[in-house]
Design a protein around this motif. Structure first.
Motif, PDB file in Angstrom:
ATOM      1  N   GLU A 289       0.856  -1.184   0.000  1.00  0.00           N
ATOM      2  CA  GLU A 289       0.000   0.000   0.000  1.00  0.00           C
ATOM      3  C   GLU A 289       0.892   1.234   0.000  1.00  0.00           C
ATOM      4  O   GLU A 289       1.791   1.355   0.837  1.00  0.00           O
ATOM      5  CB  GLU A 289      -0.915   0.015   1.235  1.00  0.00           C
ATOM      6  CG  GLU A 289      -1.773   1.277   1.276  1.00  0.00           C
ATOM      7  CD  GLU A 289      -2.783   1.306   2.425  1.00  0.00           C
ATOM      8  OE1 GLU A 289      -2.775   0.361   3.247  1.00  0.00           O
ATOM      9  OE2 GLU A 289      -3.568   2.270   2.483  1.00  0.00           O
ATOM     10  N   ALA A 290       0.661   2.115  -0.947  1.00  0.00           N
ATOM     11  CA  ALA A 290       1.408   3.371  -1.004  1.00  0.00           C
ATOM     12  C   ALA A 290       0.777   4.352  -0.026  1.00  0.00           C
ATOM     13  O   ALA A 290      -0.421   4.609  -0.094  1.00  0.00           O
ATOM     14  CB  ALA A 290       1.382   3.937  -2.420  1.00  0.00           C
ATOM     15  N   VAL A 292       1.251   8.213   1.549  1.00  0.00           N
ATOM     16  CA  VAL A 292       1.975   9.440   1.257  1.00  0.00           C
ATOM     17  C   VAL A 292       2.405  10.147   2.544  1.00  0.00           C
ATOM     18  O   VAL A 292       1.725  10.075   3.564  1.00  0.00           O
ATOM     19  CB  VAL A 292       1.114  10.371   0.367  1.00  0.00           C
ATOM     20  CG1 VAL A 292      -0.078  10.929   1.128  1.00  0.00           C
ATOM     21  CG2 VAL A 292       1.934  11.497  -0.243  1.00  0.00           C
ATOM     22  N   ARG A 293       3.554  10.766   2.499  1.00  0.00           N
ATOM     23  CA  ARG A 293       4.061  11.625   3.582  1.00  0.00           C
ATOM     24  C   ARG A 293       4.574  12.914   2.961  1.00  0.00           C
ATOM     25  O   ARG A 293       4.942  12.930   1.795  1.00  0.00           O
ATOM     26  CB  ARG A 293       5.233  10.956   4.336  1.00  0.00           C
ATOM     27  CG  ARG A 293       4.804   9.992   5.413  1.00  0.00           C
ATOM     28  CD  ARG A 293       4.946   8.579   4.920  1.00  0.00           C
ATOM     29  NE  ARG A 293       4.537   7.578   5.902  1.00  0.00           N
ATOM     30  CZ  ARG A 293       3.267   7.196   6.102  1.00  0.00           C
ATOM     31  NH1 ARG A 293       2.291   7.728   5.410  1.00  0.00           N
ATOM     32  NH2 ARG A 293       2.978   6.275   6.986  1.00  0.00           N
ATOM     33  N   MET A 303       2.480  13.540   8.647  1.00  0.00           N
ATOM     34  CA  MET A 303       1.674  12.366   8.298  1.00  0.00           C
ATOM     35  C   MET A 303       0.408  12.776   7.542  1.00  0.00           C
ATOM     36  O   MET A 303      -0.088  13.884   7.695  1.00  0.00           O
ATOM     37  CB  MET A 303       1.319  11.590   9.567  1.00  0.00           C
ATOM     38  CG  MET A 303       2.533  11.062  10.313  1.00  0.00           C
ATOM     39  SD  MET A 303       3.628  10.093   9.244  1.00  0.00           S
ATOM     40  CE  MET A 303       2.862   8.491   9.427  1.00  0.00           C
ATOM     41  N   SER A 353      -9.376   9.231  -3.045  1.00  0.00           N
ATOM     42  CA  SER A 353     -10.313  10.005  -2.225  1.00  0.00           C
ATOM     43  C   SER A 353     -11.620  10.213  -2.984  1.00  0.00           C
ATOM     44  O   SER A 353     -11.686  10.070  -4.205  1.00  0.00           O
ATOM     45  CB  SER A 353      -9.685  11.329  -1.813  1.00  0.00           C
ATOM     46  OG  SER A 353     -10.058  12.323  -2.700  1.00  0.00           O
ATOM     47  N   GLY A 471      -3.917  -3.612  10.473  1.00  0.00           N
ATOM     48  CA  GLY A 471      -3.622  -3.349  11.880  1.00  0.00           C
ATOM     49  C   GLY A 471      -3.182  -4.584  12.655  1.00  0.00           C
ATOM     50  O   GLY A 471      -3.351  -4.650  13.876  1.00  0.00           O
ATOM     51  N   ILE A 472      -2.607  -5.581  11.971  1.00  0.00           N
ATOM     52  CA  ILE A 472      -2.096  -6.761  12.679  1.00  0.00           C
ATOM     53  C   ILE A 472      -0.778  -6.365  13.352  1.00  0.00           C
ATOM     54  O   ILE A 472       0.187  -6.010  12.665  1.00  0.00           O
ATOM     55  CB  ILE A 472      -1.862  -7.934  11.701  1.00  0.00           C
ATOM     56  CG1 ILE A 472      -3.178  -8.281  10.990  1.00  0.00           C
ATOM     57  CG2 ILE A 472      -1.282  -9.142  12.438  1.00  0.00           C
ATOM     58  CD1 ILE A 472      -3.030  -9.372   9.930  1.00  0.00           C
ATOM     59  N   GLU A 473      -0.774  -6.388  14.683  1.00  0.00           N
ATOM     60  CA  GLU A 473       0.401  -5.905  15.399  1.00  0.00           C
ATOM     61  C   GLU A 473       1.153  -7.027  16.121  1.00  0.00           C
ATOM     62  O   GLU A 473       2.277  -6.820  16.578  1.00  0.00           O
ATOM     63  CB  GLU A 473      -0.006  -4.795  16.388  1.00  0.00           C
ATOM     64  CG  GLU A 473      -0.514  -3.552  15.645  1.00  0.00           C
ATOM     65  CD  GLU A 473      -0.809  -2.367  16.558  1.00  0.00           C
ATOM     66  OE1 GLU A 473      -0.804  -2.532  17.794  1.00  0.00           O
ATOM     67  OE2 GLU A 473      -1.044  -1.268  16.004  1.00  0.00           O
TER      68      GLU A 473
HETATM   69  P1  C2E Z   1      -5.449   3.966   5.719  1.00  0.00           P
HETATM   70  O1  C2E Z   1      -5.714   3.841   4.264  1.00  0.00           O
HETATM   71  O2  C2E Z   1      -6.368   3.241   6.631  1.00  0.00           O
HETATM   72  O3  C2E Z   1      -3.954   3.531   5.887  1.00  0.00           O
HETATM   73  C1  C2E Z   1      -3.486   2.713   6.899  1.00  0.00           C
HETATM   74  C2  C2E Z   1      -2.909   3.526   8.022  1.00  0.00           C
HETATM   75  O4  C2E Z   1      -2.726   2.647   9.140  1.00  0.00           O
HETATM   76  C3  C2E Z   1      -1.529   4.087   7.704  1.00  0.00           C
HETATM   77  O5  C2E Z   1      -1.405   5.327   8.364  1.00  0.00           O
HETATM   78  C4  C2E Z   1      -0.610   3.052   8.333  1.00  0.00           C
HETATM   79  O6  C2E Z   1       0.645   3.566   8.695  1.00  0.00           O
HETATM   80  C5  C2E Z   1      -1.395   2.663   9.557  1.00  0.00           C
HETATM   81  N1  C2E Z   1      -1.061   1.313  10.020  1.00  0.00           N
HETATM   82  C6  C2E Z   1      -0.586   0.286   9.288  1.00  0.00           C
HETATM   83  N2  C2E Z   1      -0.405  -0.798  10.046  1.00  0.00           N
HETATM   84  C7  C2E Z   1      -0.780  -0.476  11.286  1.00  0.00           C
HETATM   85  C8  C2E Z   1      -0.797  -1.178  12.532  1.00  0.00           C
HETATM   86  O7  C2E Z   1      -0.447  -2.376  12.644  1.00  0.00           O
HETATM   87  N3  C2E Z   1      -1.263  -0.513  13.623  1.00  0.00           N
HETATM   88  C9  C2E Z   1      -1.645   0.781  13.551  1.00  0.00           C
HETATM   89  N4  C2E Z   1      -2.068   1.372  14.659  1.00  0.00           N
HETATM   90  N5  C2E Z   1      -1.634   1.482  12.394  1.00  0.00           N
HETATM   91  C10 C2E Z   1      -1.203   0.864  11.274  1.00  0.00           C
HETATM   92  P2  C2E Z   1      -0.948   6.593   7.581  1.00  0.00           P
HETATM   93  O8  C2E Z   1       0.152   6.260   6.636  1.00  0.00           O
HETATM   94  O9  C2E Z   1      -0.720   7.660   8.589  1.00  0.00           O
HETATM   95  O10 C2E Z   1      -2.208   6.972   6.706  1.00  0.00           O
HETATM   96  C11 C2E Z   1      -3.348   7.477   7.286  1.00  0.00           C
HETATM   97  C12 C2E Z   1      -4.441   7.645   6.275  1.00  0.00           C
HETATM   98  O11 C2E Z   1      -4.135   8.659   5.326  1.00  0.00           O
HETATM   99  C13 C2E Z   1      -4.679   6.421   5.434  1.00  0.00           C
HETATM  100  O12 C2E Z   1      -5.454   5.519   6.140  1.00  0.00           O
HETATM  101  C14 C2E Z   1      -5.370   6.991   4.235  1.00  0.00           C
HETATM  102  O13 C2E Z   1      -6.768   7.138   4.485  1.00  0.00           O
HETATM  103  C15 C2E Z   1      -4.772   8.371   4.109  1.00  0.00           C
HETATM  104  N6  C2E Z   1      -3.791   8.350   3.018  1.00  0.00           N
HETATM  105  C16 C2E Z   1      -2.505   7.947   3.054  1.00  0.00           C
HETATM  106  N7  C2E Z   1      -1.935   8.090   1.833  1.00  0.00           N
HETATM  107  C17 C2E Z   1      -2.884   8.591   1.009  1.00  0.00           C
HETATM  108  C18 C2E Z   1      -2.923   8.951  -0.389  1.00  0.00           C
HETATM  109  O14 C2E Z   1      -1.955   8.821  -1.129  1.00  0.00           O
HETATM  110  N8  C2E Z   1      -4.104   9.443  -0.871  1.00  0.00           N
HETATM  111  C19 C2E Z   1      -5.209   9.584  -0.093  1.00  0.00           C
HETATM  112  N9  C2E Z   1      -6.315  10.050  -0.641  1.00  0.00           N
HETATM  113  N10 C2E Z   1      -5.209   9.233   1.210  1.00  0.00           N
HETATM  114  C20 C2E Z   1      -4.068   8.752   1.764  1.00  0.00           C
END
Ligand code: C2E
Ligand code: CA
Ligand code: CA
Length: 518
Positions: A289-290, A292-293, A303, A353, A471-473
């Protein structure tokens, strides 16, 4: 008749001359007396009188016409002023009328502890009513709301529609407590269900309150009421927020971020991290999964939760999403063409989105990105949040079906966070759902959770869909999921999201995840 005795011999000539002079001066009532002689002079006098009569009639008619035109002109002027001050849909005052009234109330000065106050309301969820049910129903909703707001205020208060789904109320003389109480009364009146053309609808509102401090301009006060209203939106909506100067600061910070984000997207401050999605039985990688930061020049790594909402609100999300799409697809191409990493067979997942689904060109962007990287469309999976798709309108459906025909995978993200409607899931052209991490995080602490997870899995399968668990930790969670028949998972236990180069290194040296330190 000689010239010499013209005026002296016959007094009628003098009268005639006199009459003509008076008529010429505008006295159209003037008539000249006709003598008994009934001679030629009398004929001229009678002719002059007839002329005067005609002139008088013409003049009166003209006067009437001028009066009528003047009145029409006045009415048109009033109507124009009314139009310029009124919202045509609801009949409420408009923004200019509101600003005028506010300035007047300000000028009238304070009475004791009472001052003018502004309440600014913006509807929550109105856009989706408009999008899904159409503008005719949207307009009726606005008319209903206008009536409700007008019904909740006092005689002396002024209600205005500022545009779109934004309303304002000016309370000319209140204490802060009175203003808040009227504001809450309006909020309560607005949220009630309404029935419009057989549709049962509900539409809440977020509200900002600004007391008019003396010496502040109307525009400034309205802007500050707006800021308070935005605070309410940001804080879960449906509430009344009173303006505080500190809000200006957080608004400024946000505005600064908006400006900087534009540069970040155009420049090269965005980076993609990649998080593996793992086959639970073989522990091989089946996708990444890509995520973005934003590598901010002074603040470091920001984030996505902090800037994606801003990008969505300001319309920058399509540029941002386009960059993510092209960059991620290009990275996958590299992994698949490098002999050191091409032994792995996995797909790229990107987050899409709601705004992207509303863009007609989105399908073309996806097709082009894949074609220029020479990748099969099945190697790309688009993750869509439930809330984005559940409100789906025609445009959504069109985009989703076109994407489907193109051959890319479609996945519902964050499944189980609220909107789930099973029937909707079945009708959507998706093949996979990603179960939200909150469902898994309760595992272990909540004894009923395993049963819930099994039920959720069964439900997804009954819809003919595959499930990915996020979210598998821990190893236990992975083991448990495998035990109940889950096939795919993602989470910190297997890997955190990694920069491209770091994942490349792992791909070169490892076949399974989590990679063990060596
Ligand atoms: P999401 O799509 O639900 O992405 C998964 C988020 O859960 C990611 O946070 C990831 O780092 C985090 N995560 C992964 N494994 C675990 C785990 O085992 N435990 C916990 N607690 N968290 C975990 P991240 O990278 O901060 O992304 C947050 C949200 O930002 C994403 O949720 C997604 O909705 C959005 N996002 C990220 N990149 C993009 C993008 O390129 N475009 C758009 N439109 N939204 C994005
Ligand atoms: Ca996601
Ligand atoms: Ca998710």
């Amino acid at each position: 008749m000689s010239e010499g005795n013209f005026s002296t011999e016959d007094p009628r000539l003098g009268l005639l001359l006199d009459g003509i002079v008076r008529l010429a001066a505008g006295d159209l009532n003037t008539r000249i007396e006709v003598s008994d002689a009934r001679d030629e002079i009398d004929a001229v006098i009678m002719g002059t009188n007839l002329l005067a009569e005609d002139l008088q009639i013409i003049y009166e008619e003209l006067e009437q016409r001028v009066n009528a035109r003047t009145q029409q002109l006045n009415e048109a002027h009033l109507a124009m002023r009314h139009m310029a001050m009124t919202d045509p849909l609801t009949g409420l005052n408009n923004r200019s009328a509101f600003a005028n009234a506010l300035a007047e109330a300000q000028a009238a000065g304070q009475k004791g502890s009472k001052r003018p106050a502004i309440l600014l309301l913006d509807m929550d969820g109105f856009k989706s009513i408009n999008d899904t049910l159409g503008h005719t129903i949207g307009d009726k909703v606005l008319e209903t709301l206008a009536a409700r707001i007008s019904g909740a205020v006092r005689e002396q208060d002024m209600v205005a529609r500022m545009g779109g789904d934004e309303f304002a109320v000016m309370l000319p003389d209140v204490t802060p407590a009175e203003a808040a109480s009227i504001g809450n009364r309006i909020l309560a009146s607005v949220v009630g269900a309404m029935e419009i053309e057989g549709q049962h609808l509900r539409c809440g509102a977020s509200m900002g309150l600004r007391m008019a401090d003396p010496g502040h301009g109307a525009e400034e006060l309205m802007m500050e009421a707006d800021i308070a209203m935005y605070e309410s939106k940001a804080d879960g909506r449906g509430k009344l927020k009173v303006f505080e100067p500190a809000m200006l600061h957080s608004r400024q910070m946000r505005n600064q971020l908006v400006g900087e984000l534009k540069e970040a997207i155009a420049g090269s401050q965005l980076v993609l991290y990649y998080q593996p999605i793992i086959r639970l039985d073989t522990r091989e990688i089946e996708g990444v999964e890509a995520l973005v930061r934003w590598n901010h020049p002074t603040r470091g790594l920001i984030m996505p939760d902090e800037f994606i909402p801003i990008a969505e609100e300001t319309g920058m999300i399509s540029d941002l999403g386009g960059w993510v799409l092209r960059t991620a697809v290009e990275q996958l191409k590299q992994w698949r063409s490098d002999p050191l990493t091409s032994g792995h067979d996995f797909s790229m997942r990107i987050n899409v989105s709601a705004a992207d689904l509303q863009r007609l060109e989105f399908v073309e962007d996806v097709r082009e990105a894949l074609a220029s990287a020479n990748l099969d469309p099945s190697l790309l999976v688009l993750e869509l949040t439930e809330s984005a798709v559940i409100l789906g309108n025609d445009l959504d459906r069109y985009t989703l079906n076109s994407l489907r025909r193109l051959g890319v995978g479609l996945e519902i993200d964050d499944f189980g966070t609220g909107y789930s409607s099973i029937s909707y899931l079945r009708r959507l052209p998706v093949d996979t759902v990603k179960v939200d991490r909150t469902l898994l995080s309760a595992l272990g602490s909540d004894p009923s959770q395993p049963a819930l997870l099994a039920a959720v899995l069964q439900l997804i399968r009954a819809c003919g869909l595959n499930a990915v668990w996020e979210g598998i930790e821990t190893a236990e969670q992975a083991q448990y999921l495998l035990g109940i028949g889950c096939t795919s998972g993602q989470g910190y236990y297997f890997s955190r999201p990694l920069p491209g180069e770091q994942l490349t290194e792992q791909l070169k040296h490892h076949k399974t995840w989590p990679v063990t330190a060596d």
